[in-house]
Design a protein around this motif. Structure first.
Motif, PDB file in Angstrom:
ATOM      1  N   VAL A 146      -0.435  24.885 -16.759  1.00 54.88           N
ATOM      2  CA  VAL A 146      -1.582  25.409 -16.084  1.00 54.88           C
ATOM      3  C   VAL A 146      -2.406  26.057 -17.359  1.00 54.88           C
ATOM      4  N   ASP A 162      -6.558  23.240 -13.703  1.00 53.48           N
ATOM      5  CA  ASP A 162      -7.716  23.508 -13.250  1.00 53.48           C
ATOM      6  C   ASP A 162      -8.952  23.196 -14.287  1.00 53.48           C
ATOM      7  N   ASP A 163      -9.857  23.939 -14.218  1.00 57.53           N
ATOM      8  CA  ASP A 163     -10.987  23.721 -14.898  1.00 57.53           C
ATOM      9  C   ASP A 163     -10.910  24.562 -16.523  1.00 57.53           C
ATOM     10  N   SER A 222      -7.591  24.747 -17.852  1.00 59.19           N
ATOM     11  CA  SER A 222      -6.414  24.171 -18.601  1.00 59.19           C
ATOM     12  C   SER A 222      -6.972  23.573 -19.580  1.00 59.19           C
TER      13      SER A 222
END
Ligand code: SF4
Ligand code: SF4
Length: 459
Positions: free
Chosen positions: A96, A227-228, A230
């Motif tokens: 993540v 996700d944006d 990472s």
């Protein structure tokens, strides 16, 4: 600064076979250091012994697992399962935050493929263009010789990897026996070595990057883990677009990005993708495209890291800020799990035991006025050494009499005993008395077992 009309996609059409251009650069040097060090550890580990046990062993057949020289028996399965859980949480949290860095830098598949097999291919067949020419050309004696040499070396290395793999599964001592004893005594072992050799050869000679892009479940999980925020290998489209081939200064469009569309980042990619198409599941974060693009940027006097480690958010908002609070929170969760795991390992008993009253028995009255109960006990020696021991009752009114005298547990032994608990009936008030039996070795209590003692009801 470029406009943001660029729209990243999440998939790529990959032409096969992939001829990846030989990579160069600073990050590749770090990858070499890191990868070859891991490889050395991976090769050395089966030969390292702690207290006579292999440092790491995953013997699924005998259900024996050794981690850091500590044997995990079926009774310790909860610790093993917890350890696996911690490992998975670590991988998830790490992914993540840092994306697929594991795949490009530490995964054995990538290390063997990129740092061994592909290097041999470059050495024998040359760089990407020469490989393509050789494969598409006629079957000359030169081609046959090169192919034969390459596949012979590939097979030999696959044979070594197969042995290495088995040394983690059946143990290096057992593997040594298979190799040195007459073949007929270990036909199963020989067949395993051949099967694994062919499997590894198939993977590294033919299947290659498809393992990472299609087969590996971890790779497929990226879609849900990232996700944006990472950090992943990404192309800074804000800076790079609109791309244009470098031209004479006077011919250059006024507003062009830094990407000169040289295609080098695509040519070095071992999975055959164009990182400029955006985040793609096929990207293993090997960083070859970063090195290639940094080289280009240096040549055209632009700042490096047009391709670099960025989160989608950083690129979108044109900032270098990282979400440190999130990294800290995840690190704390992980540290707590590791503390619990460490505590479970260090508080683990060196002797495991199961104590049951002998089936179908209750109590026996003896002629000397004592009453006795018969018990069955199973003891497992998990210490990794021979272990002297004795059994004691914490309640001194009860004496222990072993049916067959025994004073030592052999290394790794699972022993079964029967013994009597004997007490003077006058000292027992209740029909059922709760008792604790301890296993003592060199004045140290190694295990405490609970049971009950039954005696005739008192008036
Ligand atoms: S290497 Fe850099 S400059 Fe060349 S195409 Fe890729 S992103 Fe553009
Ligand atoms: S896109 Fe770049 S980092 Fe991703 S696999 Fe290809 S070369 Fe490696």
């Amino acid at each position: 600064m470029a406009t943001t009309e660029y729209k990243p996609t999440i998939s790529a059409k990959i032409p096969r076979p992939i001829y990846a251009k030989k990579p160069h650069g600073k990050l590749l040097k770090y990858r070499h250091w890191f990868g070859y060090s891991l490889l050395a550890i991976f090769i050395a580990m089966p030969f390292i012994k702690v207290n006579g046990e292999q440092f790491l062993l995953f013997n699924i057949l005998d259900r024996k697992f050794v981690i850091f020289g500590t044997v995990f028996w079926p009774q310790d399965m909860h610790i093993f399962v917890f350890g696996m859980l911690v490992f998975m949480v670590f991988i998830v949290l790490f992914t993540v935050v840092y994306g697929r860095v594991w795949c490009g830098w530490a995964c054995p598949q990538t290390i063997f493929m990129e740092l061994i097999f592909r290097k041999i291919e470059y050495w024998i067949e040359g760089d990407a263009n020469q490989q393509r020419k050789l494969n598409n050309g006629p079957n000359t004696s030169n081609k046959i010789a090169k192919k034969t040499l390459k596949h012979f070396i590939f097979l030999s290395i696959s044979f070594l990897i197969s042995n290495l793999f088995l040394s983690y599964v059946i143990g290096v001592d057992q593997l040594y026996k298979i190799i040195t004893d007459p073949v007929t005594q270990h036909l199963g072992g020989l067949v395993s070595i051949i099967i694994f050799t062919l499997m590894f050869y198939g993977v590294f000679a033919y299947v290659r990057e498809i393992v990472c892009t299609t087969i590996c479940p971890y790779g497929r999980l990226q879609g849900v883990l990232l996700d944006d925020q990472s950090l992943v290998v990404a192309y800074n489209y804000q800076r790079g677009e609109p791309r244009s081939h470098i031209k004479k200064k006077e011919e250059q469009p006024v507003e062009t990005g830094d990407c000169i569309d040289c295609n080098l980042c695509v040519q070095v990619c071992p999975t055959g993708i164009d990182i400029r198409d955006g985040l793609q599941l096929e990207c293993v974060n090997c960083t070859a495209c970063i090195d290639a693009c940094d080289d280009v940027m240096e040549k055209i006097n632009r700042p490096p890291k047009l391709i670099g480690f960025y989160s989608s958010k950083q690129i979108e908002e044109n900032t270098n800020e990282k979400n440190n609070a999130r990294i800290l929170a995840y690190s704390i969760v992980l540290a707590l799990l590791l503390v619990v795991f460490g505590w479970l390992i260090f508080s683990r008993t060196t002797v495991g035991g199961t104590l049951l009253r002998a089936k179908g028995t209750s109590y026996q009255m003896n002629a000397d006025g004592t009453v006795s109960n018969l018990y069955n006990l199973e003891l497992i020696n998990k210490s990794g050494n021979e272990l002297p021991f004795k059994l004691e009752s914490l309640d001194k009114n009860f004496k222990i009499k072993l049916v067959n005298s025994r004073e030592v547990l052999a290394k790794d032994e699972t022993a079964q005993f029967s013994f009597f608990l004997i007490a003077d009936s006058k000292n027992i008030k209740d029909y059922k008395t709760n008792l604790k039996i301890i296993v003592v070795s060199e004045e140290k209590t190694l295990e405490t077992l609970k049971t009950t003692f039954i005696s005739p009801p008192t008036d």
